[in-house]
Structures are given as C-alpha cells and as structure tokens.
Scaffold this motif. Structure first.
Motif, PDB file in Angstrom:
ATOM      1  N   HIS A 191      10.547  -9.384  -4.644  1.00  0.00           N
ATOM      2  CA  HIS A 191      11.002  -9.337  -3.492  1.00  0.00           C
ATOM      3  C   HIS A 191      11.744 -10.865  -3.112  1.00  0.00           C
ATOM      4  CE1 HIS A 191       7.696 -12.134  -1.770  1.00  0.00           C
ATOM      5  NE2 HIS A 191       8.512 -12.012  -0.479  1.00  0.00           N
ATOM      6  N   MET A 192      11.540 -11.769  -3.812  1.00  0.00           N
ATOM      7  CA  MET A 192      12.300 -12.909  -3.545  1.00  0.00           C
ATOM      8  C   MET A 192      13.696 -13.103  -4.274  1.00  0.00           C
ATOM      9  SD  MET A 192      10.566 -15.153  -1.659  1.00  0.00           S
ATOM     10  CE  MET A 192      12.113 -16.023  -1.591  1.00  0.00           C
ATOM     11  N   ALA A 193      13.476 -12.419  -5.596  1.00  0.00           N
ATOM     12  CA  ALA A 193      15.006 -12.235  -6.143  1.00  0.00           C
ATOM     13  C   ALA A 193      15.830 -11.208  -5.352  1.00  0.00           C
ATOM     14  CB  ALA A 193      14.557 -11.365  -7.369  1.00  0.00           C
ATOM     15  N   ILE A 194      15.412 -10.481  -4.737  1.00  0.00           N
ATOM     16  CA  ILE A 194      16.268  -9.535  -3.745  1.00  0.00           C
ATOM     17  C   ILE A 194      16.658 -10.387  -2.748  1.00  0.00           C
ATOM     18  CG2 ILE A 194      16.035  -7.651  -2.047  1.00  0.00           C
ATOM     19  CD1 ILE A 194      14.213  -6.385  -3.709  1.00  0.00           C
ATOM     20  N   LYS A 195      15.898 -11.209  -1.860  1.00  0.00           N
ATOM     21  CA  LYS A 195      16.449 -12.028  -0.907  1.00  0.00           C
ATOM     22  C   LYS A 195      17.291 -13.199  -1.260  1.00  0.00           C
ATOM     23  CE  LYS A 195      12.387 -11.994   2.225  1.00  0.00           C
ATOM     24  NZ  LYS A 195      11.632 -12.699   3.338  1.00  0.00           N
ATOM     25  N   LEU A 196      16.974 -13.900  -2.536  1.00  0.00           N
ATOM     26  CA  LEU A 196      17.988 -14.976  -2.934  1.00  0.00           C
ATOM     27  C   LEU A 196      19.199 -14.238  -3.251  1.00  0.00           C
ATOM     28  CD1 LEU A 196      15.171 -16.814  -4.830  1.00  0.00           C
ATOM     29  CD2 LEU A 196      16.323 -17.482  -2.547  1.00  0.00           C
ATOM     30  N   ALA A 197      19.324 -13.402  -4.300  1.00  0.00           N
ATOM     31  CA  ALA A 197      20.377 -12.669  -4.600  1.00  0.00           C
ATOM     32  C   ALA A 197      21.691 -12.189  -3.565  1.00  0.00           C
ATOM     33  CB  ALA A 197      20.218 -11.573  -5.637  1.00  0.00           C
ATOM     34  N   ASN A 198      20.725 -11.598  -2.701  1.00  0.00           N
ATOM     35  CA  ASN A 198      21.446 -10.888  -1.476  1.00  0.00           C
ATOM     36  C   ASN A 198      22.308 -12.342  -0.554  1.00  0.00           C
ATOM     37  OD1 ASN A 198      21.597 -10.646   1.599  1.00  0.00           O
ATOM     38  ND2 ASN A 198      21.378  -8.660   1.004  1.00  0.00           N
ATOM     39  N   ALA A 199      21.311 -13.420  -0.393  1.00  0.00           N
ATOM     40  CA  ALA A 199      21.898 -14.720   0.183  1.00  0.00           C
ATOM     41  C   ALA A 199      23.071 -15.510  -0.673  1.00  0.00           C
ATOM     42  CB  ALA A 199      20.873 -15.365   0.605  1.00  0.00           C
ATOM     43  N   LEU A 200      23.161 -15.041  -2.051  1.00  0.00           N
ATOM     44  CA  LEU A 200      24.224 -15.786  -2.785  1.00  0.00           C
ATOM     45  C   LEU A 200      25.357 -14.905  -2.667  1.00  0.00           C
ATOM     46  CD1 LEU A 200      21.946 -16.755  -5.876  1.00  0.00           C
ATOM     47  CD2 LEU A 200      23.205 -18.440  -4.262  1.00  0.00           C
ATOM     48  N   GLY A 201      25.317 -13.607  -2.032  1.00  0.00           N
ATOM     49  CA  GLY A 201      26.594 -12.895  -1.931  1.00  0.00           C
ATOM     50  C   GLY A 201      26.641 -11.701  -2.936  1.00  0.00           C
ATOM     51  N   ALA A 202      25.572 -11.499  -3.512  1.00  0.00           N
ATOM     52  CA  ALA A 202      25.572 -10.499  -4.645  1.00  0.00           C
ATOM     53  C   ALA A 202      25.447  -9.145  -4.123  1.00  0.00           C
ATOM     54  CB  ALA A 202      24.570 -10.853  -5.835  1.00  0.00           C
ATOM     55  N   HIS A 203      25.786  -7.979  -4.831  1.00  0.00           N
ATOM     56  CA  HIS A 203      25.221  -6.640  -4.540  1.00  0.00           C
ATOM     57  C   HIS A 203      24.062  -6.524  -5.429  1.00  0.00           C
ATOM     58  CE1 HIS A 203      25.174  -2.287  -4.712  1.00  0.00           C
ATOM     59  NE2 HIS A 203      26.000  -2.214  -4.041  1.00  0.00           N
ATOM     60  N   VAL A 204      22.745  -6.202  -4.582  1.00  0.00           N
ATOM     61  CA  VAL A 204      21.661  -6.204  -5.108  1.00  0.00           C
ATOM     62  C   VAL A 204      21.094  -4.638  -5.373  1.00  0.00           C
ATOM     63  CG1 VAL A 204      19.223  -7.224  -5.078  1.00  0.00           C
ATOM     64  CG2 VAL A 204      21.239  -8.399  -4.074  1.00  0.00           C
ATOM     65  N   THR A 205      20.538  -4.275  -6.513  1.00  0.00           N
ATOM     66  CA  THR A 205      19.910  -3.181  -6.667  1.00  0.00           C
ATOM     67  C   THR A 205      18.507  -3.339  -7.112  1.00  0.00           C
ATOM     68  OG1 THR A 205      22.009  -2.080  -7.449  1.00  0.00           O
ATOM     69  CG2 THR A 205      19.841  -1.087  -7.961  1.00  0.00           C
ATOM     70  N   HIS A 313      19.483 -20.605   5.011  1.00  0.00           N
ATOM     71  CA  HIS A 313      19.478 -19.208   5.212  1.00  0.00           C
ATOM     72  C   HIS A 313      18.177 -18.685   5.644  1.00  0.00           C
ATOM     73  CE1 HIS A 313      23.373 -18.979   3.143  1.00  0.00           C
ATOM     74  NE2 HIS A 313      23.006 -19.800   2.320  1.00  0.00           N
ATOM     75  N   ASN A 314      17.310 -19.332   6.102  1.00  0.00           N
ATOM     76  CA  ASN A 314      15.987 -19.160   6.738  1.00  0.00           C
ATOM     77  C   ASN A 314      15.352 -18.195   5.964  1.00  0.00           C
ATOM     78  OD1 ASN A 314      14.536 -20.097   8.849  1.00  0.00           O
ATOM     79  ND2 ASN A 314      15.531 -18.495  10.398  1.00  0.00           N
ATOM     80  N   ILE A 315      15.095 -18.424   4.529  1.00  0.00           N
ATOM     81  CA  ILE A 315      14.484 -17.479   3.607  1.00  0.00           C
ATOM     82  C   ILE A 315      13.137 -17.979   3.209  1.00  0.00           C
ATOM     83  CG2 ILE A 315      14.589 -16.412   1.162  1.00  0.00           C
ATOM     84  CD1 ILE A 315      17.554 -16.771   1.312  1.00  0.00           C
ATOM     85  N   VAL A 316      11.929 -17.116   3.498  1.00  0.00           N
ATOM     86  CA  VAL A 316      10.673 -17.418   3.127  1.00  0.00           C
ATOM     87  C   VAL A 316      10.086 -15.912   2.523  1.00  0.00           C
ATOM     88  CG1 VAL A 316      10.218 -19.194   4.819  1.00  0.00           C
ATOM     89  CG2 VAL A 316       9.800 -16.615   5.694  1.00  0.00           C
TER      90      VAL A 316
END
Length: 352
Positions: A191-205, A313-316
């Motif tokens: 779940h952290m990988a999804i949040k971080l990759a999304n915030a980096l601008g990636a398309h996440v699956t 990015h307020n990610i926790v």
C-alpha cells in the motif's frame, strides 16, 4: 559505560509471548541522541526475529524499527537535532561509516554490516541492540531522522520501514512522470508502494490474486488492478511495466510477472528472502533485456528524502493503533493478514 534502565516489551525465547521487561540503554555519548518513543510500527521482521524464523536471534529480543518520538537530550557534539524535535529512527542505528557503501550514503549495504535497530551489536555496551518496543532509545545522531511536523506521527511510523523499502527501488530505477509501475501484494509494503509511486507521477497497477482488494487499491492511488490468477487479465498487460515492486513475503512464482515487464524492465523483490520457486525462465529476460533484482530499505540520506517527500505530499500509512499489551494478538492477526495495513503501538500504553 554508564547505563540507564528503560521499560520494554520483549521475549526471552522463540516460543514465549512478548511481555514486560527492563532493558539497559547507554547514557548518551557526545554524538548520541536520547529519544522518548511515542509510536512504533509493527513489522513482519519483528515477528520473524522474535520467533527466530531467520536464525541468529539473540535473546532477549525487543523488536521495533519504525520509531517516532521526541528528543529528550543530546550529547555535547550533536548538531543535527535538539531537545523537543520530532524525530524518527528506522532499521539501522549504526554502520562502519568508512566503507565505500557508507561513503556513498548506502549504509544499508555497509560492507562491514550495518547495526540493526534490534538484534544488532551495540558497540558501546557490547550487547545486542534493543528496538522500539520500549519507552526510549539512544541513537547516534547520524541515524536520527527529522520527521515533518505536519504528518500524523502514529501514521508516519511505518514510513521508516514499509515506506523506505518501497521508496528506495522507486528512486533507484528513476520512477517519475509517466512511468508504468506495478505492485505485487497489497499489505504494509504494497500500500505504501502504491501511494509513493502515484505521488511520483507514475501510472500504478496492482497485481492481486482476488478481486476483493480492487476498490482499496483504487482508493490508495492505483489506476488499475490486474487479477494475477486470470490468464486473460495477465495477457492484457504483457510487456507493459517499466518496474514491478514485488512485496509478497513468501515463495511464489515470478515468471508470470516477468512476462509483463517492458523491454529493459525490472522486477524488484523487496518482500521475500530465500530461494525461488519456480526456477526463473531466462528466455523472456534475454529476449527483452529484463531484470529480476532485489532491494532492502534505504540509506539515511534517502530515508530523509522520503520523509520530506511524504511531508510535502501528506503521505502516511493506513494504520490500526494498538496498546503494547495487545502486541501478541497483533502478531497473530498479522500472520493472517488481518490488518489494514499496519499496526502501530501507542507507547503511552507502556509508560502509563
């Protein structure tokens, strides 16, 4: 060296439950920071070490390497933090600081072996290190991180392991705007990988074995979910991903995921330690210059970068807060994946 006593929770044997104990902490040296622990995340590594699943555990074991607290005192030579600062400690509390890895801010790959926050060797006291299931900890200032004040300190605790474990490969393989990232497994790391990759601008699956986690994944920032047990679903993403972060902590077949890598793509294993089954088929790797790699946590500079990024990015993490007295039940629930997605101990329950 003089020591002080501290309350903690730990275990004396592989089969004994965690229970209250008193441990020794060193008096701060000139470069040490004494930290009042407010919250400590609960990691699968805590359970594995407590039960000696990996071998090498030295008892008593006091786990915990996702630590957030406030500085109580500092040694005379400390310049990085001051009393009252909100700080964090992750999986390392020392390294040789002299080898080529340490000189490149890659302390996690210290050629002489980094000192783990627990079950390492405290070179000052010549005993094993004790982790964050405790009221306080004393750490060399180099390994103390600054926690952004805008983040919920409880929910930020898992960033110190689950966060950096997934951030490090995302950064190393240059994930950014437009990257195509897949994540295998939706747990503490996933779940952290999804949040971080999304915030980096990636398309996440997200790759999931069942459809049950689809909405959760989308809510966390995934753009799509692929059911890995559905052959047709897997064919649709053949040759698609630049990087796959595999967070699954048990033996599983990597070959179906290798097929979904793009040319020059990399599958990074961060969740499982041990021999692979089934054997890797090298044909798609050779014909597509695809890579299967591994990664572990991150260096101190990289971890601070991650915390600052999360602050911006307020990610926790998504957490369930528990009392230290409930840690044994939490361990059993964690084995069953009965947590969304990380337990965090409120250490006020130990001090009261």
């Amino acid at each position: 060296m003089e020591t002080t006593q501290a309350k903690a929770f730990g275990t004396e044997t592989t089969i004994a439950p965690l229970q209250p104990m008193t441990i020794e902490r060193r008096q701060p040296t000139a470069k040490d920071v004494e930290i009042d622990i407010l919250y400590c995340g609960v990691c699968h590594s805590d359970l594995h070490t407590a039960r000696n699943d990996w071998g090498g555990s030295v008892y008593p074991v006091v786990p915990g390497h996702e630590i957030v607290g406030r500085v109580l005192s500092v040694g005379g030579g400390v310049t990085k933090v001051k009393p009252g600062d909100l700080v964090a400690v992750g999986c390392m509390v020392d390294s040789c600081k002299q080898c080529s890895s340490c000189e490149e801010d890659l302390e996690q790959y210290c050629l002489n072996g980094f000192t783990g926050t627990y079950n390492g060797n405290d070179k000052h006291l010549n005993i094993q290190t004790y982790g964050g299931y405790s009221e306080k900890v004393v750490v060399d200032e180099h390994f103390v991180l600054t926690m952004p004040e805008n983040l919920d300190p409880a929910a930020a605790a898992p960033l110190l392991c689950a966060g950096i474990t997934t951030w490090s490969p995302l950064r190393h393989w240059n994930v950014g705007e437009g990257s195509k990232v897949a994540v295998v497994g939706l747990g503490g790391l996933g779940h952290m990988a999804i949040k971080l990759a999304n915030a980096l601008g990636a398309h996440v699956t997200l790759f999931s074995r069942t459809p049950g986690k689809t909405q959760d994944a989308l809510d966390l920032g995934a753009h799509e979910v692929v059911i890995s047990t559905d052959a047709d679903d897997m064919k649709k993403v053949n040759g698609k991903f630049d990087i796959i972060i595999d967070t699954v902590p048990y033996v599983h077949d990597l070959n179906p995921y290798v097929a979904t890598l793009a040319i020059n793509g990399t599958l990074v294993v961060v969740g499982y330690l041990g021999p692979l089954e089934h054997m890797l088929n090298t044909v798609p790797m050779i014909l597509g210059r695809k890579t299967v790699a591994g990664s572990v946590i991150g260096g101190i500079a990289e971890t601070q970068e991650m915390l600052d990024f999360c602050g911006k990015h307020n990610i926790v993490s998504e957490i369930e807060t528990i009392k230290i007295q409930d840690i044994n039940e939490a361990f059993e629930r964690m084995v069953k994946s009965d947590v969304r997605y990380r337990f965090v101990i409120d250490m006020a329950s130990l001090k009261g």
